[in-house]
Design a protein around this motif. Structure first.
Motif, PDB file in Angstrom:
ATOM      1  N   UNK A  78      84.982  21.402  43.436  1.00 39.80           N
ATOM      2  CA  UNK A  78      85.744  22.617  43.728  1.00 39.80           C
ATOM      3  C   UNK A  78      85.474  23.748  42.750  1.00 39.80           C
ATOM      4  N   UNK A  79      84.660  23.516  41.750  1.00 38.72           N
ATOM      5  CA  UNK A  79      84.325  24.573  40.795  1.00 38.72           C
ATOM      6  C   UNK A  79      82.927  25.100  41.096  1.00 38.72           C
ATOM      7  N   UNK A  80      82.851  26.381  41.363  1.00 38.68           N
ATOM      8  CA  UNK A  80      81.550  27.000  41.585  1.00 38.68           C
ATOM      9  C   UNK A  80      80.871  27.224  40.235  1.00 38.68           C
ATOM     10  N   UNK A  81      79.601  27.554  40.276  1.00 42.19           N
ATOM     11  CA  UNK A  81      78.911  27.892  39.036  1.00 42.19           C
ATOM     12  C   UNK A  81      79.592  29.080  38.363  1.00 42.19           C
ATOM     13  N   UNK A  82      80.045  30.030  39.154  1.00 46.15           N
ATOM     14  CA  UNK A  82      80.748  31.190  38.602  1.00 46.15           C
ATOM     15  C   UNK A  82      82.055  30.811  37.927  1.00 46.15           C
ATOM     16  N   UNK A  83      82.764  29.831  38.490  1.00 48.35           N
ATOM     17  CA  UNK A  83      84.004  29.350  37.866  1.00 48.35           C
ATOM     18  C   UNK A  83      83.716  28.737  36.499  1.00 48.35           C
ATOM     19  N   UNK A  84      82.662  27.931  36.424  1.00 45.16           N
ATOM     20  CA  UNK A  84      82.301  27.283  35.161  1.00 45.16           C
ATOM     21  C   UNK A  84      81.848  28.348  34.157  1.00 45.16           C
ATOM     22  N   UNK A  85      81.088  29.320  34.637  1.00 44.68           N
ATOM     23  CA  UNK A  85      80.646  30.426  33.778  1.00 44.68           C
ATOM     24  C   UNK A  85      81.858  31.135  33.170  1.00 44.68           C
ATOM     25  N   UNK A  86      82.829  31.483  34.016  1.00 41.70           N
ATOM     26  CA  UNK A  86      84.031  32.165  33.529  1.00 41.70           C
ATOM     27  C   UNK A  86      84.784  31.317  32.517  1.00 41.70           C
ATOM     28  N   UNK A  87      84.865  30.035  32.767  1.00 43.16           N
ATOM     29  CA  UNK A  87      85.562  29.129  31.854  1.00 43.16           C
ATOM     30  C   UNK A  87      84.883  29.111  30.482  1.00 43.16           C
ATOM     31  N   UNK A  88      83.569  29.084  30.473  1.00 44.01           N
ATOM     32  CA  UNK A  88      82.829  29.083  29.206  1.00 44.01           C
ATOM     33  C   UNK A  88      83.022  30.412  28.478  1.00 44.01           C
ATOM     34  N   UNK A  89      82.954  31.513  29.192  1.00 43.05           N
ATOM     35  CA  UNK A  89      83.055  32.834  28.572  1.00 43.05           C
ATOM     36  C   UNK A  89      84.482  33.149  28.128  1.00 43.05           C
ATOM     37  N   UNK A  90      85.455  32.865  28.973  1.00 41.95           N
ATOM     38  CA  UNK A  90      86.837  33.252  28.682  1.00 41.95           C
ATOM     39  C   UNK A  90      87.644  32.179  27.965  1.00 41.95           C
ATOM     40  N   UNK A  91      87.253  30.909  28.123  1.00 44.55           N
ATOM     41  CA  UNK A  91      88.008  29.828  27.518  1.00 44.55           C
ATOM     42  C   UNK A  91      89.216  29.453  28.368  1.00 44.55           C
ATOM     43  N   UNK A  92      89.946  28.447  27.890  1.00 45.16           N
ATOM     44  CA  UNK A  92      91.136  27.999  28.605  1.00 45.16           C
ATOM     45  C   UNK A  92      91.951  27.141  27.650  1.00 45.16           C
ATOM     46  N   UNK A  93      93.243  27.330  27.657  1.00 45.45           N
ATOM     47  CA  UNK A  93      94.145  26.587  26.788  1.00 45.45           C
ATOM     48  C   UNK A  93      93.652  26.646  25.342  1.00 45.45           C
ATOM     49  N   UNK A  94      93.352  25.516  24.737  1.00 44.79           N
ATOM     50  CA  UNK A  94      92.918  25.489  23.333  1.00 44.79           C
ATOM     51  C   UNK A  94      91.437  25.807  23.167  1.00 44.79           C
ATOM     52  N   UNK A  95      90.712  25.866  24.273  1.00 40.75           N
ATOM     53  CA  UNK A  95      89.283  26.167  24.193  1.00 40.75           C
ATOM     54  C   UNK A  95      89.088  27.669  24.035  1.00 40.75           C
ATOM     55  N   UNK A  96      88.421  28.041  22.969  1.00 39.91           N
ATOM     56  CA  UNK A  96      88.103  29.445  22.735  1.00 39.91           C
ATOM     57  C   UNK A  96      86.857  29.781  23.540  1.00 39.91           C
ATOM     58  N   UNK A  97      86.909  30.866  24.279  1.00 42.85           N
ATOM     59  CA  UNK A  97      85.761  31.271  25.080  1.00 42.85           C
ATOM     60  C   UNK A  97      84.623  31.798  24.224  1.00 42.85           C
ATOM     61  N   UNK A  98      83.430  31.750  24.773  1.00 42.60           N
ATOM     62  CA  UNK A  98      82.251  32.237  24.070  1.00 42.60           C
ATOM     63  C   UNK A  98      82.212  33.757  24.003  1.00 42.60           C
ATOM     64  N   UNK A  99      82.839  34.421  24.973  1.00 43.88           N
ATOM     65  CA  UNK A  99      82.841  35.875  24.962  1.00 43.88           C
ATOM     66  C   UNK A  99      81.434  36.436  24.881  1.00 43.88           C
TER      67      UNK A  99
END
Length: 157
Positions: free
Chosen positions: A112-133
């Motif tokens: 259910x996660x597109x490549x774009x969803x994973x990209x956004x997660x890496x860049x923006x982060x989530x919960x305790x994960x700091x995004x790469x920005x």
């Protein structure tokens, strides 16, 4: 005289450093700089990731051995501490930070996660994960998307 030369050398080095940073900032397209300064650091749970432009975007980077090797290197020093060297979710910091990590060897983990969803997660982060920005170039992030997807493929064969 020697102190004067040291001060002069330090001044020149600092000037070169400032100049190179300004050069790099000018190389980025204006829209990228504006988006980076105006975008929220992370999407809120109420925000649908499908509403973000990259969630709909196809991965523009073709998977290749070179792309995967570069992504593996980045993953090793930036992601593995939590996600585990093999993407099993058993990194060194999981217990101490009380994290619940997915095992990416399970194909359902990214369902259910597109490549774009994973990209956004890496860049923006989530919960305790700091995004790469802006720390990683977009091509490197897209390479990480390919690399993360390889974990499930390796375990299913």
């Amino acid at each position: 005289m020697s102190n004067l030369l040291q001060v002069l050398g330090i001044g020149i080095a600092m000037s070169i450093g400032v100049w190179s940073v300004q050069e790099k900032a000018q190389e980025k397209p204006a829209e990228t700089r504006v988006a980076a300064t105006t975008a929220p650091p992370a999407a809120s749970p109420a925000t649908s990731s499908a509403a973000t432009p990259s969630a709909k975007k196809e991965n523009p980077v073709k998977s290749s051995p070179e792309v995967l090797a570069a992504a593996k290197k980045v993953f090793g020093y930036d992601c593995a501490m939590c996600h585990g060297e093999t993407g099993n979710g058993k990194g060194d910091l999981v217990e101490s930070m009380s994290l619940k990590m997915k095992d990416w060897h399970d194909p359902a983990a990214l369902t259910g996660m597109s490549d774009g969803d994973i990209y956004d997660l890496i860049v923006k982060g989530k919960d305790k994960m700091v995004g790469e920005g802006d720390r990683l170039a977009p091509a490197k992030v897209w390479g990480l998307v390919h690399y993360v997807r390889t974990f499930a493929k390796k375990s299913s064969t």
